[in-house]
Motif scaffolding. Structure first.
Motif, mmCIF file in Angstrom:
data_model
loop_
_atom_site.group_PDB
_atom_site.id
_atom_site.type_symbol
_atom_site.label_atom_id
_atom_site.label_comp_id
_atom_site.label_asym_id
_atom_site.label_seq_id
_atom_site.Cartn_x
_atom_site.Cartn_y
_atom_site.Cartn_z
ATOM 1 N N ARG A 72 50.009 42.323 27.731
ATOM 2 C CA ARG A 72 49.522 43.589 27.177
ATOM 3 C C ARG A 72 48.810 44.464 28.205
ATOM 4 N NH1 ARG A 72 52.817 43.356 23.396
ATOM 5 N NH2 ARG A 72 52.375 41.974 21.646
ATOM 6 N N MET A 73 48.595 43.938 29.401
ATOM 7 C CA MET A 73 47.897 44.719 30.424
ATOM 8 C C MET A 73 48.798 45.809 30.967
ATOM 9 S SD MET A 73 45.681 42.173 32.723
ATOM 10 C CE MET A 73 45.942 40.501 32.209
ATOM 11 N N GLN A 74 48.248 47.019 31.062
ATOM 12 C CA GLN A 74 48.997 48.123 31.633
ATOM 13 C C GLN A 74 48.670 48.306 33.109
ATOM 14 O OE1 GLN A 74 48.169 51.396 28.955
ATOM 15 N NE2 GLN A 74 50.098 51.001 27.900
ATOM 16 N N PHE A 75 47.389 48.276 33.429
ATOM 17 C CA PHE A 75 47.009 48.327 34.842
ATOM 18 C C PHE A 75 45.613 47.751 35.008
ATOM 19 C CE2 PHE A 75 45.778 52.417 33.122
ATOM 20 C CZ PHE A 75 44.573 52.720 33.725
ATOM 21 N N VAL A 76 45.288 47.424 36.257
ATOM 22 C CA VAL A 76 44.014 46.796 36.587
ATOM 23 C C VAL A 76 43.357 47.620 37.692
ATOM 24 C CG1 VAL A 76 42.903 44.680 37.381
ATOM 25 C CG2 VAL A 76 45.002 44.529 36.030
ATOM 26 N N LEU A 121 31.786 40.815 40.979
ATOM 27 C CA LEU A 121 32.642 39.896 41.726
ATOM 28 C C LEU A 121 32.606 40.238 43.209
ATOM 29 C CD1 LEU A 121 35.817 39.806 39.447
ATOM 30 C CD2 LEU A 121 33.952 38.158 39.542
ATOM 31 N N PRO A 122 32.645 39.222 44.069
ATOM 32 C CA PRO A 122 32.814 39.522 45.491
ATOM 33 C C PRO A 122 34.148 40.256 45.687
ATOM 34 C CG PRO A 122 32.185 37.226 45.175
ATOM 35 C CD PRO A 122 32.483 37.792 43.819
ATOM 36 N N PRO A 123 34.238 41.193 46.644
ATOM 37 C CA PRO A 123 35.466 41.982 46.806
ATOM 38 C C PRO A 123 36.732 41.142 46.979
ATOM 39 C CG PRO A 123 33.714 42.920 48.125
ATOM 40 C CD PRO A 123 33.187 41.631 47.558
ATOM 41 N N ARG A 148 41.761 39.317 44.591
ATOM 42 C CA ARG A 148 42.601 38.200 44.177
ATOM 43 C C ARG A 148 42.897 38.267 42.679
ATOM 44 N NH1 ARG A 148 42.840 34.018 41.200
ATOM 45 N NH2 ARG A 148 40.708 34.283 40.486
ATOM 46 N N LEU A 149 41.853 38.536 41.884
ATOM 47 C CA LEU A 149 42.028 38.616 40.433
ATOM 48 C C LEU A 149 42.929 39.788 40.066
ATOM 49 C CD1 LEU A 149 41.233 37.372 37.720
ATOM 50 C CD2 LEU A 149 39.239 38.890 37.715
ATOM 51 N N ARG A 150 42.722 40.942 40.704
ATOM 52 C CA ARG A 150 43.578 42.104 40.444
ATOM 53 C C ARG A 150 45.040 41.782 40.743
ATOM 54 N NH1 ARG A 150 42.831 46.052 44.840
ATOM 55 N NH2 ARG A 150 44.104 44.458 45.798
ATOM 56 N N ASP A 151 45.312 41.202 41.902
ATOM 57 C CA ASP A 151 46.692 40.881 42.279
ATOM 58 C C ASP A 151 47.302 39.852 41.334
ATOM 59 O OD1 ASP A 151 46.348 42.644 44.349
ATOM 60 O OD2 ASP A 151 46.054 41.092 45.881
ATOM 61 N N LEU A 175 50.947 38.523 36.928
ATOM 62 C CA LEU A 175 51.162 37.856 35.639
ATOM 63 C C LEU A 175 51.536 38.861 34.562
ATOM 64 C CD1 LEU A 175 48.276 35.248 35.702
ATOM 65 C CD2 LEU A 175 50.729 34.755 35.674
ATOM 66 N N GLY A 176 50.912 40.039 34.600
ATOM 67 C CA GLY A 176 51.232 41.077 33.623
ATOM 68 C C GLY A 176 52.671 41.529 33.737
ATOM 69 N N GLU A 177 53.165 41.706 34.965
ATOM 70 C CA GLU A 177 54.566 42.115 35.160
ATOM 71 C C GLU A 177 55.514 41.013 34.703
ATOM 72 O OE1 GLU A 177 54.729 43.075 39.305
ATOM 73 O OE2 GLU A 177 53.712 45.003 39.021
ATOM 74 N N ASP A 178 55.196 39.762 35.024
ATOM 75 C CA ASP A 178 56.059 38.639 34.611
ATOM 76 C C ASP A 178 56.134 38.524 33.100
ATOM 77 O OD1 ASP A 178 56.553 38.026 37.227
ATOM 78 O OD2 ASP A 178 55.176 36.304 37.293
ATOM 79 N N ARG A 179 54.964 38.631 32.434
ATOM 80 C CA ARG A 179 54.921 38.458 30.982
ATOM 81 C C ARG A 179 55.558 39.662 30.259
ATOM 82 N NH1 ARG A 179 52.969 34.495 33.165
ATOM 83 N NH2 ARG A 179 51.727 32.890 32.186
ATOM 84 N N ALA A 180 55.395 40.860 30.832
ATOM 85 C CA ALA A 180 55.953 42.054 30.198
ATOM 86 C C ALA A 180 57.465 42.051 30.221
ATOM 87 C CB ALA A 180 55.419 43.314 30.879
#
Length: 166
Positions: free
Chosen positions: A107-111, A143-145, A150-153, A158-163
């Motif tokens: 369901r994520m569109q962007f981060v 969060l440390p940068p 890392r979390l954003r990537d 995962l969002g692209e794979d699941r979508a």
């Protein structure tokens, strides 16, 4: 599939929660302190110019409220946490009112990753997740940068794979 938890216990203990950086406490304290300087200054000037006892009372109540808020900031930052699961991201926060946001990767569109001047000074960033429903957006501050990147990537991949599977 995990076992359902009680709605009265919104932070499942079976999840491996990752805390946010304790440096977020300093960021919050400094932001609040800057705001309170203006409040104390305004009330102090009003009291000095008028001598009215209500300004003194308001100043005393503001000091009490500021001490309470400092205590709450320490506890609130410790309440923040996030967990990455197979199909979704969990974000928790809150003391009196606990909030658990569950954001499915599909369901994520962007981060977004943001870092204001004060956050950058303390080596922190915020990851903001956006979905089609604005109410389901979640953020992970403090969060440390490197962890934020890392979390954003990871969330984006995962969002692209699941979508694609929808």
């Amino acid at each position: 599939m995990t076992a359902p938890t009680s709605a009265l216990e919104p932070w499942p203990e079976t999840v491996d929660w990752r805390p946010v950086s304790r440096n977020l406490i300093w960021v919050e304290l400094i932001q609040y302190g800057i705001f309170m300087i203006f409040v104390f200054g305004g009330l102090g000037i009003g009291w000095a110019l008028t001598g009215h006892w209500l300004f003194g009372l308001a100043l005393a109540l503001s000091v009490v409220q500021a001490v309470w808020r400092v205590i709450v900031i320490f506890r609130a930052v410790k309440a923040w946490g996030y967990a990455e699961r197979d199909n979704d991201l969990l974000v928790r926060h809150g003391l009196l009112v606990r909030r658990l946001s569950i954001v499915p990767y599909a369901r994520m569109q962007f981060v977004d990753v943001t870092a204001g001047p004060l956050e950058r000074a303390f080596g922190l960033a915020t990851v903001q997740l956006h979905t089609a429903a604005a109410a389901s957006d979640a953020k992970v501050p403090g969060l440390p940068p490197e962890e934020a990147s890392r979390l954003r990537d990871r969330l984006t991949a995962l969002g692209e794979d699941r979508a694609e599977g929808l």
